[in-house]
Design a protein around this motif. Structure first.
Motif, short mmCIF file in Angstrom:
data_model
loop_
_atom_site.label_atom_id
_atom_site.label_comp_id
_atom_site.label_asym_id
_atom_site.label_seq_id
_atom_site.Cartn_x
_atom_site.Cartn_y
_atom_site.Cartn_z
N TYR B 358 0.83 -1.22 0.00
CA TYR B 358 0.00 0.00 0.00
C TYR B 358 0.86 1.27 0.00
N VAL B 359 1.86 1.32 0.91
CA VAL B 359 2.65 2.56 1.00
C VAL B 359 3.55 2.76 -0.21
N LEU B 360 3.75 1.70 -0.99
CA LEU B 360 4.55 1.84 -2.21
C LEU B 360 3.67 2.03 -3.45
N SER B 361 2.35 1.95 -3.26
CA SER B 361 1.50 1.94 -4.45
C SER B 361 1.30 3.35 -5.01
N SER B 362 0.94 3.37 -6.28
CA SER B 362 0.78 4.63 -7.00
C SER B 362 -0.22 5.52 -6.27
N GLY B 363 0.17 6.77 -6.05
CA GLY B 363 -0.72 7.70 -5.36
C GLY B 363 -0.39 7.85 -3.89
N TYR B 364 0.28 6.85 -3.30
CA TYR B 364 0.60 6.90 -1.87
C TYR B 364 2.10 6.93 -1.60
N TYR B 365 2.87 6.61 -2.62
CA TYR B 365 4.34 6.50 -2.49
C TYR B 365 4.93 7.77 -1.90
N ASP B 366 4.58 8.93 -2.45
CA ASP B 366 5.18 10.18 -1.97
C ASP B 366 4.70 10.53 -0.57
N ALA B 367 3.39 10.31 -0.35
CA ALA B 367 2.82 10.69 0.95
C ALA B 367 3.41 9.85 2.08
N TYR B 368 3.70 8.60 1.82
CA TYR B 368 4.17 7.72 2.88
C TYR B 368 5.65 7.36 2.74
N TYR B 369 5.99 6.63 1.70
CA TYR B 369 7.35 6.08 1.62
C TYR B 369 8.40 7.19 1.49
N SER B 370 8.22 8.10 0.55
CA SER B 370 9.22 9.17 0.38
C SER B 370 9.34 10.01 1.64
N ARG B 371 8.20 10.29 2.25
CA ARG B 371 8.22 11.10 3.47
C ARG B 371 8.97 10.35 4.59
N ALA B 372 8.73 9.06 4.71
CA ALA B 372 9.39 8.27 5.77
C ALA B 372 10.91 8.28 5.58
N LEU B 373 11.36 8.21 4.33
CA LEU B 373 12.82 8.22 4.09
C LEU B 373 13.44 9.54 4.53
N LYS B 374 12.67 10.61 4.42
CA LYS B 374 13.18 11.93 4.84
C LYS B 374 13.16 12.05 6.36
N VAL B 375 12.11 11.55 6.99
CA VAL B 375 12.09 11.57 8.46
C VAL B 375 13.22 10.69 8.99
N ARG B 376 13.52 9.61 8.26
CA ARG B 376 14.64 8.75 8.64
C ARG B 376 15.94 9.56 8.70
N THR B 377 16.11 10.46 7.74
CA THR B 377 17.30 11.32 7.75
C THR B 377 17.35 12.15 9.04
N LEU B 378 16.20 12.67 9.46
CA LEU B 378 16.16 13.49 10.68
C LEU B 378 16.50 12.64 11.91
N ILE B 379 16.02 11.40 11.93
CA ILE B 379 16.33 10.50 13.05
C ILE B 379 17.82 10.18 13.06
N ARG B 380 18.40 9.94 11.90
CA ARG B 380 19.82 9.66 11.79
C ARG B 380 20.64 10.87 12.26
N ARG B 381 20.21 12.07 11.87
CA ARG B 381 20.92 13.29 12.28
C ARG B 381 20.85 13.49 13.79
N ASP B 382 19.70 13.16 14.39
CA ASP B 382 19.59 13.25 15.86
C ASP B 382 20.73 12.48 16.51
N PHE B 383 20.97 11.26 16.01
CA PHE B 383 22.03 10.43 16.60
C PHE B 383 23.41 11.00 16.30
N GLU B 384 23.60 11.48 15.08
CA GLU B 384 24.92 12.05 14.73
C GLU B 384 25.25 13.23 15.66
N GLU B 385 24.23 14.05 15.92
CA GLU B 385 24.47 15.19 16.81
C GLU B 385 24.71 14.73 18.24
#
Lengths: 96, 471
Positions: B358-385
């Protein structure tokens, strides 16, 4: 963000899984609850943030293009549900 | 004291002194399983003849010479079954090859022993999602052993074997280690090759050891770590001797307590144990610093997009064509896929495949999967800091001690939320270890020590200091 109702029947078709009517109903309810939690992410400001698809910053890792030993065909086929003449057998895919 | 109840390092000393043989250890493991695993149900199967034959040939000059190591049933061992505790593969699949982790164990002289229960395809945190059997927590009967490496944790905690391999995608080594009172290490992403580990979430999965002591964890990591041409995500960085410096203590170290991990959702007893451990380490000369990991509250949501998305893709290989179940009801190629998967997969696996698709399907990919990958960056940066300020981070492993078997049945979100303290390390690719603290009413509690990427030596040394407090 999009509404939380997942068309489970449609998604199951995409995922190539048959589901029972009971599963379609149950998964619909459970996944609705999960998606409501997941919608928390819509609060986060992601403007200008790049995606992390991978936890390390490795670039492509290649090895020399030289043949190395591998599994024999019979090793691959030992677990096949159906096989003939050293190959996997599947139902007819293309009409003659 | 049975041989199977001892640490690897203790057995190793007795082996090299000539007081016992590898055969004695393997024989005792077989006897312990036969006497007590009927209750615990950690092992799905084992092959006594092969293990005894390998014991006869053991090379005791090697670092793990003659020592049996239990293997989670999602890691391939040549000629042994690999079911992933799924009906899809049960009785239908024997590995044609060894996983790299198994090749490395063998190269260090160890004997891969038996197949350990797990949540089906490692999806779960209680081992109740195994399609084959329910594993008991040996330290708290009637309670879950945790998961997904619940069989591995229970086998070690139940004194059936000295050590086992598990895999950790969102806490699946650390959480069962915590619930069972053993040591569980998730190495940094890329530290250990995953070749031959049945893939679940490929940007998250790591293989690691469950052991009785911190020293044993380091011994096993010495054998497992290193680059591998067969896993392009494995790292070629030098492998230090992880047993070196274990006893150096924590004096002068900076240890962080993330304020977001000590919220109302955490059991008061668990919180008290973790805070006491921090105070004890402070008394030994560590500096305890409050830190912030501000995106912690988004970790579960991020993980439950990324992990199911990757799983839905990885599990497409279970198609009824190449191996495992093929439905006898199927009459065309599409129904081979659909019916073989319907029959073979259990509820949690189906649920996650649907969620991931579902989260990879057409129409939802950006809202869910792409967004999650960006929040993942923020979580990774929290640890780096955070790791600019501290050497390691101390947290609970789970909000509560092990719940009763069946307690969260039918409520997947409740299960998912309990992963809150462990999944960030997978999202960020960091290493983490669970080390036992004093139990609460007999139920084990673990302390999680998180380190930066490739910071295994730091967390092992800290874990050893915690272990030494209790002895």
């Amino acid at each position: 963000m999009a509404d939380q109702t997942i068309d489970v029947r449609y998604v199951a078709k995409l995922a190539r899984i048959d589901l029972s009517e009971d599963e379609i109903t149950r998964f619909g309810e459970q996944l609705g609850t999960i998606m409501t939690h997941i919608d928390k992410l819509s609060e986060v400001d992601i403007e200008g943030i790049e995606a992390t698809s991978h936890a390390t910053q490795l670039s492509n890792k290649v090895r020399k293009d030289e043949p190395v030993g591998g599994l024999k065909p019979e090793d691959f086929l030992q677990n096949a549900p159906d096989q003939a003449k050293g190959q996997l057998r599947v139902p007819k895919v293309v009409d003659a | 004291m049975s041989l199977a109840s001892q640490s690897l390092s203790s057995l190793r000393r007795q082996l090299t002194a000539g007081n016992i043989t590898s055969r004695d250890i393997v024989q005792d493991t077989i006897e312990q399983i036969s006497a007590r695993d009927g209750e615990i149900k950690a092992f799905l199967s084992h092959d006594p003849e092969t293990a005894l034959a390998e014991a006869e040939k053991a090379d005791l000059s090697l670092p793990l010479g003659g020592l049996p190591i239990g293997i989670k049933d999602n890691i391939n061992v040549r000629n042994h079954p690999c079911s992933c505790a799924s009906k899809f593969l049960e009785g239908a699949y024997h590995s044609p090859y060894d996983a790299t982790a198994v090749i490395k164990l063998r190269a260090a002289g160890a004997i891969p022993f038996g197949r350990l229960n797990l949540d089906e395809f490692a999806m779960g945190s209680s081992t109740e999602n195994s399609a084959l059997q329910i594993t008991q927590n040996p330290k708290a009967p009637g309670h879950i052993p945790g998961g997904s490496s619940g069989g591995s944790a229970a086998a070690v905690a139940g004194d059936l074997i000295s050590a086992a391999l598990g895999s950790d995608t969102g806490g699946s080594i650390r959480q069962p280690a915590s619930h069972c009172g053993v040591v569980g290490l998730k190495p940094s992403y890329g530290r250990v090759s995953r070749y031959g580990l049945v893939a679940f979430g490929s940007s998250l999965d790591q293989i690691g050891p469950l052991t009785r002591t911190v020293e044993d964890s380091a011994l096993l990591l010495n054998a497992l770590a290193g680059g591998d041409l067969r896993d392009s995500t494995s790292l070629d960085d030098d492998v230090p001797d992880y047993t070196e410096g274990l006893e150096n203590g924590v004096a002068g170290m900076k240890l962080g307590l993330p304020k977001e991990y000590f919220t109302d959702g955490i059991d008061a007893g668990v919180r008290a144990r973790v805070e006491k451990a921090a105070a004890d380490l402070e008394a030994q000369g560590a500096e305890i610093i409050e830190i912030s990991l501000p995106h912690t509250e988004y970790a579960v949501a991020t993980y439950y997009i990324i992990a199911p998305a990757e799983a839905s893709s990885n599990l497409s290989r279970f198609d009824g064509i190449r191996y495992g179940n093929r439905s006898s009801e199927a009459d065309d190629i599409l129904s081979v896929y659909q019916k073989s998967r319907e029959e073979g997969f259990g509820s949690e696996v189906k649920r996650r495949i649907i969620l991931g698709t579902y989260v990879l399907s057409s129409g939802y990919y950006d809202a869910y999967y792409s967004r999650a990958l960006k929040v993942r960056t923020l979580i990774r940066r929290d640890f780096e800091e955070a790791f600019e300020k501290v050497d390691a981070i101390l947290t609970p492993v789970t909000p509560e001690t092990a719940p009763k078997i069946g307690a969260a049945a039918g409520d997947p979100l409740k299960h998912y939320l309990a992963d809150i303290f462990t999944i960030s390390a997978n999202l960020a690719g960091n290493c983490g270890i669970s080390v036992p603290l004093e139990p609460i009413d007999g139920k084990p509690v673990g302390l999680q020590i998180l380190g930066p990427h490739l910071g295994e030596k730091t967390i092992l040394r800290t874990a050893r200091a915690v272990e030494a407090l209790g002895s």
